[in-house]
Scaffold this active site. Structure first.
Site: not given
Length: 435
Positions: A137, A246, A406
């Site tokens: 992603w 992230q 997650r």
């Protein structure tokens, strides 16, 4: 009656909001503070995703609040060719944290930073083929979307010319195995590049990768993989772009996830965590690549490039991470979280795997059939049960990606809050298994 059942609110939302992904949560969020968000009833909901995996300092950190107030009063936005001290100081600070990547461009979103990185790679190499992982992603715009394979590819017409994918290494479901059943990632990587070479027209420009594929189900690149991938790129004249949206700014127990492996990318993109929830992203590269791009007329002129307000916030984020020793804390709290989730796994067969690094962990929900088949329905039920009990956590529900939670709480979360979240997860799993 719950204030979250405000019919006028939900009617207006249904009438006027474009739906853009998963269903909206059944609560009206009125405020957020620290590790919690608060709904219309004033109920505290523990935030185990740091907002959209971004609020590494929690919500409403006083130093971020002070910085925003001060900078808005001073200067928030300027013509794009004007420079301010926060922009130059943040570039200097980031360069010191990632030796070799001394040149920095500041933008707004992760997709935007990946667009710029890929655009730069194409210009510098003079080639156009971009490779990513099959469960990646990298954003929802242009070439970033073309390099995103976890979702959103069908129905939007052709992807960018020269878009390729290779399998993401998955130790829980290995495609190539050693005799002991463990993942043989080197053979898998060799096989993938053999197929890639057969399809390429000789214009391989870059490989864009996440050190831990989050939307792909928290799939961590095994130790040694990044170095092998960098070698594959160098052999073909490709640039290696690492997307640390992230994993950057301490979340994995290192300032940047790539530092564990001792492999520096050609281009690094940051977003999410560097702004602690505000829209800030960065592209970092070597002086040599920047010079080559400049000489070829690199253009990425946007409305909010080098804006002073988000840059000032980024500086404060780095200050807080340093002053509160949050990189080491991510490692320490991550060990506590991993231990707690592993205890739940040992108790309930529907929890198939716990994986990840630091405070970015995944918990995969599977059917009790012995073949590790994802159980999307059970995962959705656990998520809903946890939310009712006061915990917000996100599950990857897209087909083929597994029912993987997650889990990425703020780096500032307390040990007691972490235990509270683990307890709620355990209770939610127990309640759903008993149905």
């Amino acid at each position: 009656m719950s204030r979250n059942d405000d019919s006028a609110f939900w009617e207006s939302a249904n009438n006027h909001l474009i739906r853009y992904g998963s269903p909206f949560d059944p609560a009206i969020i009125e405020r957020a503070k620290g590790s919690y968000v608060y709904d219309a009833d004033g109920r505290a909901i523990l935030d185990f995703t740091s907002g959209q995996m971004s609020a590494v300092l929690g919500h409403g950190h006083p130093r971020i609040v002070e910085t925003v107030q001060r900078q808005v009063e001073t200067v928030a936005h300027l013509f794009s060719s004007m420079l301010t001290r926060p922009v130059v100081e943040l570039a200097e600070r980031l360069a010191a944290l990632a030796p070799g990547l001394e040149k920095v461009l500041f933008l707004s979103t992760g997709a935007e930073s990946n667009e710029a990185a890929i655009r730069m790679a194409k210009l510098v190499t003079g080639k156009h083929e971009i490779v990513a992982f099959s469960k990646s992603w990298h954003g929802m715009t242009g070439v970033a979307a073309s390099a995103t394979y976890s979702a959103g590819r069908k129905g939007y017409g052709p992807a960018a010319v020269g878009s390729f994918a290779i399998p993401a290494p998955n130790a829980f479901r290995p495609r190539f195995k050693h005799p002991d059943g463990s993942l043989d990632w080197q053979t898998e990587l060799d096989d993938a590049f053999e197929l890639l070479d057969a399809q390429s027209t000789g214009n391989l420009a870059a490989f864009v990768a996440e050190p831990i594929l989050s939307s792909g189900g928290i799939l961590e690149l095994p130790k040694g993989y990044l170095a092998a991938l960098k070698k594959k790129c160098e052999e073909r004249g490709m640039l290696l772009i690492l997307d640390e949206a992230q994993t950057g700014i301490g979340r994995t127990g290192d300032m940047f996830a790539f530092q564990r492996d001792g492999v520096t990318p050609d281009i690094l993109t940051l977003s999410k965590t560097i702004g602690a929830g505000l829209p800030l992203s960065a592209v970092m590269t070597t002086p040599e690549i920047e010079q080559a791009a400049y000489e070829k007329g690199f253009l990425f002129y946007t409305t909010h490039v080098s804006d002073p307000l988000p840059a000032a916030v980024g500086l404060t984020v780095l200050d807080v991470v340093r002053d509160e020793k949050l990189v080491a804390r991510a490692s320490q709290m991550g060990a506590q979280l991993f231990e707690g989730l592993s205890a739940i796994k040992d108790q309930y067969p529907c929890v198939g795997d716990v994986r990840g690094r630091g405070l970015l962990l995944g918990m995969e929900i599977i059917k009790e059939t012995g073949n590790r088949e994802p159980d999307h329905d059970m995962g959705a039920a656990i998520m809903a049960e946890a939310f009712k009990r006061g915990l917000s956590m996100n599950i990857v529900k897209m087909p083929g990606m597994g029912g993987v939670f997650r889990i990425a709480p703020p780096l500032t979360i307390s040990s007691e809050e972490l235990d509270q979240g683990i307890s709620i997860i355990g209770d939610a799993v127990k309640a759903c298994v008993a149905r």
